[in-house]
Enzyme design. Sequence first.
Site, mmCIF file in Angstrom:
data_model
loop_
_atom_site.group_PDB
_atom_site.id
_atom_site.type_symbol
_atom_site.label_atom_id
_atom_site.label_comp_id
_atom_site.label_asym_id
_atom_site.label_seq_id
_atom_site.Cartn_x
_atom_site.Cartn_y
_atom_site.Cartn_z
ATOM 1 N N HIS A 161 -3.496 7.673 5.712
ATOM 2 C CA HIS A 161 -3.617 6.343 5.123
ATOM 3 C C HIS A 161 -5.048 5.861 5.320
ATOM 4 O O HIS A 161 -5.645 5.316 4.401
ATOM 5 C CB HIS A 161 -2.600 5.384 5.747
ATOM 6 C CG HIS A 161 -2.478 4.095 5.005
ATOM 7 N ND1 HIS A 161 -2.146 4.043 3.667
ATOM 8 C CD2 HIS A 161 -2.668 2.813 5.397
ATOM 9 C CE1 HIS A 161 -2.130 2.774 3.269
ATOM 10 N NE2 HIS A 161 -2.448 2.010 4.301
ATOM 11 N N PHE A 221 1.304 -2.995 4.500
ATOM 12 C CA PHE A 221 1.616 -4.326 4.979
ATOM 13 C C PHE A 221 3.115 -4.566 4.780
ATOM 14 O O PHE A 221 3.710 -4.097 3.804
ATOM 15 C CB PHE A 221 0.836 -5.380 4.189
ATOM 16 C CG PHE A 221 -0.576 -5.590 4.678
ATOM 17 C CD1 PHE A 221 -1.076 -4.929 5.774
ATOM 18 C CD2 PHE A 221 -1.411 -6.486 4.015
ATOM 19 C CE1 PHE A 221 -2.372 -5.138 6.224
ATOM 20 C CE2 PHE A 221 -2.710 -6.709 4.453
ATOM 21 C CZ PHE A 221 -3.191 -6.026 5.552
ATOM 22 N N GLU A 260 -2.665 5.262 13.406
ATOM 23 C CA GLU A 260 -2.286 6.468 12.672
ATOM 24 C C GLU A 260 -2.628 7.728 13.459
ATOM 25 O O GLU A 260 -1.818 8.658 13.538
ATOM 26 C CB GLU A 260 -2.977 6.489 11.309
ATOM 27 C CG GLU A 260 -2.563 7.666 10.437
ATOM 28 C CD GLU A 260 -3.016 7.545 8.998
ATOM 29 O OE1 GLU A 260 -2.471 8.282 8.154
ATOM 30 O OE2 GLU A 260 -3.900 6.707 8.706
ATOM 31 N N HIS A 318 -9.597 1.736 -1.472
ATOM 32 C CA HIS A 318 -8.152 1.543 -1.278
ATOM 33 C C HIS A 318 -7.562 0.952 -2.553
ATOM 34 O O HIS A 318 -7.800 -0.205 -2.871
ATOM 35 C CB HIS A 318 -7.934 0.610 -0.092
ATOM 36 C CG HIS A 318 -6.518 0.555 0.395
ATOM 37 N ND1 HIS A 318 -5.433 0.882 -0.398
ATOM 38 C CD2 HIS A 318 -6.005 0.187 1.604
ATOM 39 C CE1 HIS A 318 -4.326 0.729 0.312
ATOM 40 N NE2 HIS A 318 -4.644 0.315 1.520
ATOM 41 N N CYS A 377 0.798 -1.229 0.000
ATOM 42 C CA CYS A 377 0.000 0.000 0.000
ATOM 43 C C CYS A 377 0.830 1.279 0.000
ATOM 44 O O CYS A 377 0.278 2.374 -0.108
ATOM 45 C CB CYS A 377 -0.929 0.013 1.201
ATOM 46 S SG CYS A 377 -1.793 -1.547 1.458
ATOM 47 N N LYS A 395 -9.988 7.559 0.894
ATOM 48 C CA LYS A 395 -10.358 6.157 0.625
ATOM 49 C C LYS A 395 -11.839 5.936 0.872
ATOM 50 O O LYS A 395 -12.434 5.002 0.327
ATOM 51 C CB LYS A 395 -9.533 5.209 1.500
ATOM 52 C CG LYS A 395 -8.078 5.070 1.094
ATOM 53 C CD LYS A 395 -7.358 4.057 1.976
ATOM 54 C CE LYS A 395 -5.897 3.874 1.574
ATOM 55 N NZ LYS A 395 -5.061 5.055 1.920
#
Length: 402
Positions: A294, A390, A305, A331, A162, A326
């Site tokens: 994010h 990830f 976050e 995403h 990502c 998003k």
Amino acid sequence: MKRVVITGQGAISALGDSAVENLVAMREGRNGIGPLEFQDVERLSITIGGQIRGYDPVARFSRQEITLYDKFTQFALIAAEEAVAQSGLVLTERLAAEAGVVLGTAGGGLQTQDENYRQVYEEGKNRVHPFVVPRLMNNAAASHVSMRYNLQGPTFTVATACASSNHAMGQAFNLIRCGTTKVMLTGGSESMLCFGGIKAWEGLRVMSKDGCRPFSANRNGMVQGEGAAVFVFEEYEHARARGADILAEVVGFAMTSDASDIVMPNKEGAKRAIRGALRDAGLGLDSVGYINAHGTGTTANDRTECAAVREVFGAHADSLMISSTKSMHGHLIGGTGAVEMLACVMAVRDGVIAPTINHEEADPECDLDVVPNVAREADVSVALSNAFAFGGLNAVLAVRRI
């Protein structure tokens, strides 16, 4: 060190077929997420996504081109065309030798893989098309963009889940800043919305069945999207000499590794990336007005976050705006940071902050100004773009009004 500016941008996503349409949709807080439409979707438990509706490759590419281009490559070429046109660049032979491409993707030609697995395993065919490998390889989009514009400088692909697009844009920024190139086309592209792509993500149990609600207390997971965004990064003096319309300046970049867990986010890694981008840009905490988060809509990401932002910015965190687009486009995995950079440019250039839509209930552990549901006008000179992937790979970019 050279200064680096953005002189063109292009995009295609569930919010629209151009950067212009994407920005209008972000201003309006439009939801591009809806029912998925592809073969065997009824076999999935997750049936929603940020899918590009009515997309017809035949209307944009020749039959021969379609033979060579997976959908993620098509999206990258569409976005690059818009970006180059807006920039007004004339790519002479001399400039082409000092120009390149860095794009991010996580899955590469996943549509091609899915189609050909079907042919071999489901339909029992013993042969596949000879161009399967050139279509599915992760560098296909970057290579085809390079060939389309005769860009002969550094060209490669970054695949860091990502964070791929942010890592790609960071590398393009550094190539220009250190004098290796004058112009870079950069961003990212992804097209994972196929049966195999969604089925794999279902196994992680992080997907929502009903919508993307970042920072909302009733959120229940992420929603995938597809598309691409490409930017023209250019050395400042080169852009100024040709009278280019400068959209924003890229001023800082940092990347870190959590080195802790393959899927769970780590607050310390995120904090080091944010601080690193500010240090690289030579900016103080109080200079930042907006962060494109994010913001995946998972409990783990959103709380981690928000905690990282609050600990980095201290008292200034209460004055920050932080939103997740998003919620609107889904995403885009390896392409997500690129589409989200549009919101950062809009914030510093136009003074418009894209909202976090679908925000229904406040979460005490996400107690920041998440710009809920409605866009906002604000005077912002510096914006950050967060990407936390990830694998524990983090990449943060800083852009400034010029």
